[in-house]
Design a protein around this motif. Structure first.
Motif, PDB file in Angstrom:
ATOM      1  N   PHE A  67     -24.084  43.068 -28.221  1.00  0.00           N
ATOM      2  CA  PHE A  67     -23.425  41.828 -27.813  1.00  0.00           C
ATOM      3  C   PHE A  67     -22.084  42.080 -27.134  1.00  0.00           C
ATOM      4  O   PHE A  67     -21.469  41.151 -26.606  1.00  0.00           O
ATOM      5  N   ASN A  68     -21.645  43.336 -27.153  1.00  0.00           N
ATOM      6  CA  ASN A  68     -20.465  43.700 -26.372  1.00  0.00           C
ATOM      7  C   ASN A  68     -20.809  43.889 -24.898  1.00  0.00           C
ATOM      8  O   ASN A  68     -19.919  43.930 -24.043  1.00  0.00           O
ATOM      9  N   ASP A  71     -24.809  38.920 -22.971  1.00  0.00           N
ATOM     10  CA  ASP A  71     -24.766  37.582 -23.560  1.00  0.00           C
ATOM     11  C   ASP A  71     -26.206  37.188 -23.887  1.00  0.00           C
ATOM     12  O   ASP A  71     -26.861  36.485 -23.128  1.00  0.00           O
ATOM     13  N   VAL A  92     -24.291  35.267 -33.705  1.00  0.00           N
ATOM     14  CA  VAL A  92     -24.887  35.727 -32.447  1.00  0.00           C
ATOM     15  C   VAL A  92     -26.323  35.226 -32.308  1.00  0.00           C
ATOM     16  O   VAL A  92     -27.253  36.011 -32.110  1.00  0.00           O
ATOM     17  N   ARG A 202     -14.058  38.376 -32.472  1.00  0.00           N
ATOM     18  CA  ARG A 202     -14.077  39.757 -31.972  1.00  0.00           C
ATOM     19  C   ARG A 202     -14.105  39.698 -30.449  1.00  0.00           C
ATOM     20  O   ARG A 202     -15.141  39.462 -29.826  1.00  0.00           O
ATOM     21  N   GLY A 204     -13.690  42.020 -28.265  1.00  0.00           N
ATOM     22  CA  GLY A 204     -14.282  43.184 -27.613  1.00  0.00           C
ATOM     23  C   GLY A 204     -14.260  44.353 -28.568  1.00  0.00           C
ATOM     24  O   GLY A 204     -14.124  44.191 -29.785  1.00  0.00           O
ATOM     25  N   ILE A 239     -11.676  39.069 -22.097  1.00  0.00           N
ATOM     26  CA  ILE A 239     -13.007  38.931 -22.687  1.00  0.00           C
ATOM     27  C   ILE A 239     -14.034  39.118 -21.580  1.00  0.00           C
ATOM     28  O   ILE A 239     -13.935  38.494 -20.518  1.00  0.00           O
ATOM     29  N   SER A 240     -15.006  39.956 -21.823  1.00  0.00           N
ATOM     30  CA  SER A 240     -15.981  40.316 -20.799  1.00  0.00           C
ATOM     31  C   SER A 240     -16.829  39.118 -20.358  1.00  0.00           C
ATOM     32  O   SER A 240     -16.935  38.113 -21.067  1.00  0.00           O
ATOM     33  N   GLU A 242     -19.994  38.987 -20.241  1.00  0.00           N
ATOM     34  CA  GLU A 242     -21.120  38.816 -21.146  1.00  0.00           C
ATOM     35  C   GLU A 242     -20.730  38.059 -22.411  1.00  0.00           C
ATOM     36  O   GLU A 242     -21.509  37.279 -22.955  1.00  0.00           O
ATOM     37  N   LYS A 243     -19.504  38.300 -22.872  1.00  0.00           N
ATOM     38  CA  LYS A 243     -19.077  37.693 -24.129  1.00  0.00           C
ATOM     39  C   LYS A 243     -18.363  36.354 -23.937  1.00  0.00           C
ATOM     40  O   LYS A 243     -18.130  35.622 -24.907  1.00  0.00           O
ATOM     41  N   VAL A 246     -20.025  33.228 -25.459  1.00  0.00           N
ATOM     42  CA  VAL A 246     -19.941  33.245 -26.924  1.00  0.00           C
ATOM     43  C   VAL A 246     -18.567  32.754 -27.362  1.00  0.00           C
ATOM     44  O   VAL A 246     -18.451  31.963 -28.296  1.00  0.00           O
TER      45      VAL A 246
END
Length: 253
Positions: A67-68, A71, A92, A202, A204, A239-240, A242-243, A246
């Motif tokens: 999940f890091n 997504d 998640v 969280r 990352g 924050i990426s 992908e994340k 979330v």
């Protein structure tokens, strides 16, 4: 229904595949993956399945590491020998948490839950809220204090006073008033496991932030988010892409 299995124990993975075939003949198992590395490669090259079965402790790490990088929006049924990860699992897209050895009746109920979600709605923030009532955590009491190191002494500080945890060879703790301490824990995973997921996120591999500390956030054209904290001693938190979804669901629940 297309299903992906992430499980490093071959016999257990094959048993799960047989159980799915018996219980739900319409299920198509796309693949069985045995490590975080192969799962990362699979998600880079394939569209998401309809449903994901996932062990947590794999041969080369923790499956939550996925999940890091991605997504993952499909529902997930976690199957593991450990019950201490249930809080994280429901953060998640987890819709159920089965303990090994997997019981057929539990598997049937998990599939029925998946079908009900398909009919009624996509996974919502109510799942995050529902983790409070999960059988494994009905009596869960989160820590209120954390022991940190300060000037060769141990010092207890309130978790509510902490704005951010970050990794830089050791785990640093920064409080509202800008004080910086060293945590006794060696990894952010250890820190995350004692925190209330409704209050801490969280961000990352290197940061966990307190919701109360967030002043604002903004995005860029790549899909990344940049979170500004009220604490002037802490730089902007990235924050990426992908994340980012979330994080938005977490902060907007």
């Amino acid at each position: 229904m297309k299903v992906l299995i992430v499980e490093d124990e071959i016999l257990i993975a094959e048993q799960l595949q047989r159980m799915l075939k018996d219980i739900a003949p319409q299920v198509e198992v796309l693949d069985i993956l045995h490590s975080v590395k192969t799962a990362r490669r699979w998600f880079m090259q394939n569209a998401e399945p309809d449903l994901l079965f996932m062990d947590i402790q794999l041969s080369d790490g923790i499956s939550f590491d996925l999940f890091n990088y991605f997504d993952i929006k499909c529902p997930i049924i976690f199957a593991t020998a450990y019950d201490e990860y249930a809080i994280k699992a429901f953060k998640v897209n987890g819709i159920d948490y089965l303990l090994k050895p997997i019981d057929e009746e539990d598997l049937i109920r998990a599939l029925e839950k998946f079908k009900a979600l398909q009919k009624n709605a996509t996974i919502s923030n109510e799942l995050l809220q529902s983790l409070v009532n999960h059988p494994s955590h009905q009596n869960r009491i989160y820590k209120e204090k954390l022991i940190v190191q300060h000037r060769n002494a141990s010092l207890p500080i309130m978790l509510n006073d902490i704005d951010v945890f970050y990794l830089d060879q050791v785990i640093y703790v920064v409080t509202h008033d800008g004080q910086k301490y060293v945590a006794e824990q060696n990894t952010l995973d250890e820190i995350e496991d004692i925190l209330n997921p409704l209050e801490f996120f969280r961000a990352g591999r290197r940061q966990i932030i307190n919701q109360r500390a967030i002043e604002s956030y903004k995005g860029d054209t790549s899909g990344k988010l940049y979170v500004k904290l009220k604490n002037q001693h802490v730089p902007e938190v990235e924050i990426s892409r992908e994340k980012a979804p979330v994080f938005k669901r977490w902060i907007d629940r």
